[in-house]
Design an enzyme around this catalytic site. Structure first.
Site, PDB file in Angstrom:
ATOM      1  N   CYS A  69       2.677  -3.450   4.188  1.00  0.00           N
ATOM      2  CA  CYS A  69       1.916  -2.241   4.504  1.00  0.00           C
ATOM      3  C   CYS A  69       2.635  -1.552   5.656  1.00  0.00           C
ATOM      4  O   CYS A  69       3.820  -1.806   5.875  1.00  0.00           O
ATOM      5  CB  CYS A  69       0.453  -2.565   4.825  1.00  0.00           C
ATOM      6  SG  CYS A  69       0.173  -3.634   6.253  1.00  0.00           S
ATOM      7  N   ARG A 122       4.850 -34.514  10.374  1.00  0.00           N
ATOM      8  CA  ARG A 122       3.806 -34.240  11.371  1.00  0.00           C
ATOM      9  C   ARG A 122       3.144 -32.886  11.157  1.00  0.00           C
ATOM     10  O   ARG A 122       2.006 -32.672  11.544  1.00  0.00           O
ATOM     11  CB  ARG A 122       4.372 -34.340  12.782  1.00  0.00           C
ATOM     12  CG  ARG A 122       5.335 -33.230  13.163  1.00  0.00           C
ATOM     13  CD  ARG A 122       5.951 -33.459  14.543  1.00  0.00           C
ATOM     14  NE  ARG A 122       6.658 -32.315  15.038  1.00  0.00           N
ATOM     15  CZ  ARG A 122       7.912 -31.994  14.735  1.00  0.00           C
ATOM     16  NH1 ARG A 122       8.590 -32.761  13.898  1.00  0.00           N
ATOM     17  NH2 ARG A 122       8.481 -30.933  15.250  1.00  0.00           N
ATOM     18  N   HIS A 123       3.859 -31.976  10.518  1.00  0.00           N
ATOM     19  CA  HIS A 123       3.312 -30.643  10.272  1.00  0.00           C
ATOM     20  C   HIS A 123       2.208 -30.671   9.205  1.00  0.00           C
ATOM     21  O   HIS A 123       1.315 -29.828   9.220  1.00  0.00           O
ATOM     22  CB  HIS A 123       4.420 -29.676   9.868  1.00  0.00           C
ATOM     23  CG  HIS A 123       5.527 -29.631  10.866  1.00  0.00           C
ATOM     24  ND1 HIS A 123       5.364 -29.122  12.135  1.00  0.00           N
ATOM     25  CD2 HIS A 123       6.809 -30.062  10.790  1.00  0.00           C
ATOM     26  CE1 HIS A 123       6.499 -29.235  12.798  1.00  0.00           C
ATOM     27  NE2 HIS A 123       7.394 -29.805  12.009  1.00  0.00           N
ATOM     28  N   THR A 140       2.221  -1.850   9.015  1.00  0.00           N
ATOM     29  CA  THR A 140       2.565  -2.789  10.088  1.00  0.00           C
ATOM     30  C   THR A 140       2.679  -4.237   9.622  1.00  0.00           C
ATOM     31  O   THR A 140       3.238  -5.065  10.330  1.00  0.00           O
ATOM     32  CB  THR A 140       1.512  -2.767  11.201  1.00  0.00           C
ATOM     33  OG1 THR A 140       0.265  -3.218  10.657  1.00  0.00           O
ATOM     34  CG2 THR A 140       1.372  -1.381  11.821  1.00  0.00           C
ATOM     35  N   GLY A 141       2.082  -4.565   8.496  1.00  0.00           N
ATOM     36  CA  GLY A 141       2.008  -5.948   8.034  1.00  0.00           C
ATOM     37  C   GLY A 141       0.747  -6.637   8.517  1.00  0.00           C
ATOM     38  O   GLY A 141       0.338  -7.658   7.972  1.00  0.00           O
ATOM     39  N   ILE A 142       0.106  -6.074   9.503  1.00  0.00           N
ATOM     40  CA  ILE A 142      -1.067  -6.714  10.092  1.00  0.00           C
ATOM     41  C   ILE A 142      -2.269  -6.661   9.154  1.00  0.00           C
ATOM     42  O   ILE A 142      -2.936  -7.667   8.918  1.00  0.00           O
ATOM     43  CB  ILE A 142      -1.390  -6.098  11.465  1.00  0.00           C
ATOM     44  CG1 ILE A 142      -0.234  -6.362  12.422  1.00  0.00           C
ATOM     45  CG2 ILE A 142      -2.705  -6.649  12.015  1.00  0.00           C
ATOM     46  CD1 ILE A 142      -0.291  -5.571  13.708  1.00  0.00           C
ATOM     47  N   GLY A 143      -2.557  -5.492   8.609  1.00  0.00           N
ATOM     48  CA  GLY A 143      -3.695  -5.361   7.699  1.00  0.00           C
ATOM     49  C   GLY A 143      -3.569  -6.271   6.498  1.00  0.00           C
ATOM     50  O   GLY A 143      -4.526  -6.960   6.116  1.00  0.00           O
ATOM     51  N   MET A 144      -2.392  -6.283   5.899  1.00  0.00           N
ATOM     52  CA  MET A 144      -2.166  -7.150   4.741  1.00  0.00           C
ATOM     53  C   MET A 144      -2.370  -8.615   5.112  1.00  0.00           C
ATOM     54  O   MET A 144      -2.985  -9.375   4.367  1.00  0.00           O
ATOM     55  CB  MET A 144      -0.754  -6.962   4.186  1.00  0.00           C
ATOM     56  CG  MET A 144      -0.569  -5.697   3.378  1.00  0.00           C
ATOM     57  SD  MET A 144      -1.279  -5.891   1.726  1.00  0.00           S
ATOM     58  CE  MET A 144      -0.443  -4.571   0.871  1.00  0.00           C
ATOM     59  N   HIS A 153       7.233 -25.107   9.199  1.00  0.00           N
ATOM     60  CA  HIS A 153       6.223 -25.849   9.957  1.00  0.00           C
ATOM     61  C   HIS A 153       4.786 -25.578   9.538  1.00  0.00           C
ATOM     62  O   HIS A 153       3.925 -26.434   9.747  1.00  0.00           O
ATOM     63  CB  HIS A 153       6.348 -25.544  11.452  1.00  0.00           C
ATOM     64  CG  HIS A 153       7.551 -26.165  12.074  1.00  0.00           C
ATOM     65  ND1 HIS A 153       7.784 -26.094  13.422  1.00  0.00           N
ATOM     66  CD2 HIS A 153       8.594 -26.857  11.537  1.00  0.00           C
ATOM     67  CE1 HIS A 153       8.929 -26.732  13.702  1.00  0.00           C
ATOM     68  NE2 HIS A 153       9.431 -27.185  12.566  1.00  0.00           N
ATOM     69  N   ASP A 205       0.848  -1.182   0.000  1.00  0.00           N
ATOM     70  CA  ASP A 205       0.000   0.000   0.000  1.00  0.00           C
ATOM     71  C   ASP A 205       0.891   1.243   0.000  1.00  0.00           C
ATOM     72  O   ASP A 205       2.112   1.144  -0.195  1.00  0.00           O
ATOM     73  CB  ASP A 205      -1.000  -0.021   1.158  1.00  0.00           C
ATOM     74  CG  ASP A 205      -0.365   0.174   2.531  1.00  0.00           C
ATOM     75  OD1 ASP A 205       0.883   0.341   2.618  1.00  0.00           O
ATOM     76  OD2 ASP A 205      -1.106   0.159   3.528  1.00  0.00           O
ATOM     77  N   HIS A 206       0.289   2.399   0.224  1.00  0.00           N
ATOM     78  CA  HIS A 206       1.003   3.678   0.171  1.00  0.00           C
ATOM     79  C   HIS A 206       2.123   3.795   1.204  1.00  0.00           C
ATOM     80  O   HIS A 206       3.093   4.508   0.986  1.00  0.00           O
ATOM     81  CB  HIS A 206       0.011   4.835   0.366  1.00  0.00           C
ATOM     82  CG  HIS A 206      -0.747   4.756   1.652  1.00  0.00           C
ATOM     83  ND1 HIS A 206      -1.849   3.939   1.800  1.00  0.00           N
ATOM     84  CD2 HIS A 206      -0.553   5.362   2.843  1.00  0.00           C
ATOM     85  CE1 HIS A 206      -2.310   4.059   3.033  1.00  0.00           C
ATOM     86  NE2 HIS A 206      -1.538   4.909   3.696  1.00  0.00           N
TER      87      HIS A 206
END
Length: 144
Positions: free
Chosen positions: A65, A132-133, A67-71, A98, A8-9
């Site tokens: 973005c 196992r993962h 924070t990376g959270i929104g994306m 994993h 984003d911007h």
């Protein structure tokens, strides 16, 4: 490997840094992000990049973005995407090893350029261990 990149911007400059690093590593880039700093909405860029991964046009997605959270939140709404938001390389590595993550999100306002380069390098060079993962990832994907 083909890497879908979206931003984003808040992450126009960081996208350029990451794109250069990925090209240096020999990867092809599919740009789904904005190239201007005019305010925009991150889902408009995350969703098409992730759809490219799900449709087989790209192998992995890198989403940036503020924070990376929104994306990461937007990405994880796309069926077939397992996106992690990481600020350090250990989590980026383990998300691939994993969790078989196929999208990495991070914040241009959270990490500096050198950490960003290490994040993407680690993410794209790490393979899924399986074993196992596989069972655990399947349980997550069965929720879709």
């Amino acid at each position: 490997m083909k890497i879908a990149i979206a931003n984003d911007h808040a992450a126009v400059q960081m996208k350029e840094v990451v794109t250069a690093e990925l090209k240096n590593l020999g990867h092809e880039i599919l740009n789904f992000g904005t190239d201007t700093e005019e305010s925009c909405d991150y889902p408009d860029f995350a969703i098409p990049a992730c759809e490219a991964v799900v449709n087989g046009e790209a192998d992995l997605a890198i989403l940036i973005c503020g924070t990376g959270i929104g994306m990461s939140l937007a990405a994880n709404k796309v069926k077939g995407i397992r996106c992690c938001a990481c600020s350090e390389t250990f989590s980026a590595e383990m998300s691939r090893r994993h969790n078989n993550a196929n999208a990495l999100a991070f914040g241009a306002r959270v990490v500096g350029e050198e950490i960003a380069k290490r994040l993407v390098s680690t993410f794209v060079s790490t393979d899924f261990e399986g074993g196992r993962h596989e069972r655990r990832v399947k349980k997550i994907m069965d929720l879709e």
